[in-house]
Write a protein that holds these residues in place. Structure first.
Motif, PDB file in Angstrom:
ATOM      1  N   ILE A 197      48.266  61.866  23.886  1.00  0.00           N
ATOM      2  CA  ILE A 197      47.728  62.577  22.727  1.00  0.00           C
ATOM      3  C   ILE A 197      48.117  61.880  21.433  1.00  0.00           C
ATOM      4  CG2 ILE A 197      47.770  64.749  21.440  1.00  0.00           C
ATOM      5  CD1 ILE A 197      46.217  64.848  24.085  1.00  0.00           C
ATOM      6  N   ARG A 198      49.380  61.467  21.335  1.00  0.00           N
ATOM      7  CA  ARG A 198      49.818  60.781  20.119  1.00  0.00           C
ATOM      8  C   ARG A 198      49.021  59.493  19.882  1.00  0.00           C
ATOM      9  NH1 ARG A 198      56.432  61.388  20.516  1.00  0.00           N
ATOM     10  NH2 ARG A 198      56.639  63.170  19.102  1.00  0.00           N
ATOM     11  N   ALA A 199      48.671  58.822  20.962  1.00  0.00           N
ATOM     12  CA  ALA A 199      47.930  57.562  20.833  1.00  0.00           C
ATOM     13  C   ALA A 199      46.496  57.794  20.372  1.00  0.00           C
ATOM     14  CB  ALA A 199      47.937  56.821  22.171  1.00  0.00           C
ATOM     15  N   ASN A 200      45.970  59.003  20.580  1.00  0.00           N
ATOM     16  CA  ASN A 200      44.568  59.264  20.272  1.00  0.00           C
ATOM     17  C   ASN A 200      44.344  60.173  19.072  1.00  0.00           C
ATOM     18  OD1 ASN A 200      42.712  58.057  22.557  1.00  0.00           O
ATOM     19  ND2 ASN A 200      44.528  58.829  23.592  1.00  0.00           N
ATOM     20  N   LEU A 201      45.398  60.848  18.592  1.00  0.00           N
ATOM     21  CA  LEU A 201      45.256  61.657  17.387  1.00  0.00           C
ATOM     22  C   LEU A 201      45.184  60.747  16.165  1.00  0.00           C
ATOM     23  CD1 LEU A 201      47.776  64.612  17.946  1.00  0.00           C
ATOM     24  CD2 LEU A 201      45.289  64.777  17.782  1.00  0.00           C
ATOM     25  N   ASN A 214      52.726  66.694  16.374  1.00  0.00           N
ATOM     26  CA  ASN A 214      53.726  66.942  17.408  1.00  0.00           C
ATOM     27  C   ASN A 214      53.518  68.293  18.080  1.00  0.00           C
ATOM     28  OD1 ASN A 214      55.042  64.512  17.269  1.00  0.00           O
ATOM     29  ND2 ASN A 214      56.662  65.219  15.906  1.00  0.00           N
ATOM     30  N   PHE A 215      53.136  69.291  17.284  1.00  0.00           N
ATOM     31  CA  PHE A 215      52.884  70.601  17.897  1.00  0.00           C
ATOM     32  C   PHE A 215      51.705  70.530  18.859  1.00  0.00           C
ATOM     33  CE2 PHE A 215      50.899  74.753  18.251  1.00  0.00           C
ATOM     34  CZ  PHE A 215      51.985  75.532  18.626  1.00  0.00           C
ATOM     35  N   ILE A 216      50.628  69.884  18.431  1.00  0.00           N
ATOM     36  CA  ILE A 216      49.454  69.739  19.305  1.00  0.00           C
ATOM     37  C   ILE A 216      49.813  68.973  20.571  1.00  0.00           C
ATOM     38  CG2 ILE A 216      47.146  68.737  19.511  1.00  0.00           C
ATOM     39  CD1 ILE A 216      47.273  71.202  17.715  1.00  0.00           C
ATOM     40  N   ALA A 217      50.498  67.835  20.399  1.00  0.00           N
ATOM     41  CA  ALA A 217      50.870  67.023  21.557  1.00  0.00           C
ATOM     42  C   ALA A 217      51.827  67.774  22.472  1.00  0.00           C
ATOM     43  CB  ALA A 217      51.513  65.712  21.088  1.00  0.00           C
ATOM     44  N   GLY A 218      52.814  68.461  21.885  1.00  0.00           N
ATOM     45  CA  GLY A 218      53.787  69.198  22.694  1.00  0.00           C
ATOM     46  C   GLY A 218      53.162  70.374  23.418  1.00  0.00           C
ATOM     47  N   ALA A 219      52.258  71.093  22.740  1.00  0.00           N
ATOM     48  CA  ALA A 219      51.603  72.243  23.366  1.00  0.00           C
ATOM     49  C   ALA A 219      50.714  71.797  24.527  1.00  0.00           C
ATOM     50  CB  ALA A 219      50.787  73.019  22.331  1.00  0.00           C
ATOM     51  N   LEU A 220      49.943  70.734  24.329  1.00  0.00           N
ATOM     52  CA  LEU A 220      49.097  70.225  25.413  1.00  0.00           C
ATOM     53  C   LEU A 220      49.945  69.648  26.543  1.00  0.00           C
ATOM     54  CD1 LEU A 220      46.230  68.539  23.353  1.00  0.00           C
ATOM     55  CD2 LEU A 220      46.100  70.640  24.706  1.00  0.00           C
TER      56      LEU A 220
END
Length: 302
Positions: A197-201, A214-220
């Motif tokens: 996710i971090r690589a694509n956000l 980080n919240f989006i990546a951590g939640a997913l």
């Protein structure tokens, strides 16, 4: 006229150095306790569903919450919280600190490149290490959360004393193998998805943007980790909740086969909804708080 997006220069945020282990311990503990205090009632509900054979008592999350509060009081939603809080500092230090140490180890000694596959590998490795620390507190927590033990144990210390006296010291290691399966699969999924996710956000331009990403990546990551590890969590709960011999559930894979054969494959996902409601947002909370505390430490303590 405003500048077009193509003409706006985006200054990348500086790359931050890994925290020393003692600061990982502090940041991880604060993040973990924050997540526990926020999301713990859902863990109690999850355990009740996982222990339940059939669908006789609890029909839904709301029904379970209502029955626990009505029949046992609001305090029952936090029953068993002390063991996970006590182990939170080393557990979270391992989750983040050991994950980073394994990353450095694999890159230096085995020539692996920083990639999503490496994130999965380091997550699995950290999860196996983490499981050794948390297996016994998990057993105590499960015993306290189980409704049938409501009048048996007055608290954490009483549970420890009675398990030791009635079942023996070796009982505290029950479920270690299942805990290793649970943590290895969750951490592998969690850190692997975070890397993806971090690589694509879109790259964040501000600290607030980093926290949001980080919240989006951590939640997913927490959601995917939960999808992968729930069957192992179900049988871990069954293994650790047993108090009478002979034990019906011993090893993880045979226990999965037994549950699937007797109750159907769907039973391996009992408690999935409260679990994902906890560990999806909980994974986001964990990563955001860890990152926030880490940033504070770098700014004021290093």
């Amino acid at each position: 006229m405003s500048s077009s997006p193509a003409t706006v220069a985006i200054k990348p945020l500086p790359k931050e150095a890994p925290l020393p282990m003692h600061y990982n311990l502090l940041a991880g503990a604060i993040a973990g306790v924050t997540e526990i205090l926020t999301m713990y009632p859902l863990d109690v509900v999850k355990t009740r569903f996982q222990i339940q054979v059939g669908n006789a008592e609890y029909k839904s999350i709301v029904d379970c919450f209502q029955k626990i509060v009505k029949n046992e009081g609001v305090g029952a939603l936090y029953r068993g919280i002390l063991p996970p809080i006590m182990v939170e500092a080393p557990k979270r230090a391992i989750k983040f600190g050991a994950n980073e140490k394994y990353r450095q180890l694999y890159m230096k000694n085995f020539g692996l490149k920083d990639s999503q596959a490496l994130s999965v590998l380091t997550g699995v490795s950290a999860g196996l290490t983490e499981a050794v620390i948390v297996a016994t507190p998990e057993l105590i927590k499960i015993r306290l959360q189980d409704k049938k033990n409501a009048g048996k144990y007055s608290g954490t210390g009483d549970a420890v004393a009675k398990i030791m006296r009635e079942e023996g010291f070796m009982t505290f290691g029950r479920g270690l193998e299942a805990t290793m399966w649970r943590h290895a699969t969750w951490n592998g999924g969690y850190f692997g998805v975070i890397s993806l996710i971090r690589a694509n956000l879109p790259k964040a331009e501000t600290k607030e943007g980093v926290l949001f990403n980080n919240f989006i990546a951590g939640a997913l990551g927490g959601t995917v980790g939960t999808m992968i590890n729930t069957p192992f969590d179900v049988v871990k709960t069954r293994i650790q909740s047993q108090t009478a011999l002979p034990l019906k559930y011993n090893w993880t894979l045979p226990a999965i086969a037994t549950v699937a054969r007797e109750e159907g494959v769907g039973a391996l996902y009992k408690g999935f909804v409260p679990k994902v409601l906890r560990l999806g947002p909980g994974g986001g909370i964990l990563l955001v708080v860890f990152d926030f505390v880490s940033g504070y430490i770098r700014k004021h303590l290093m």
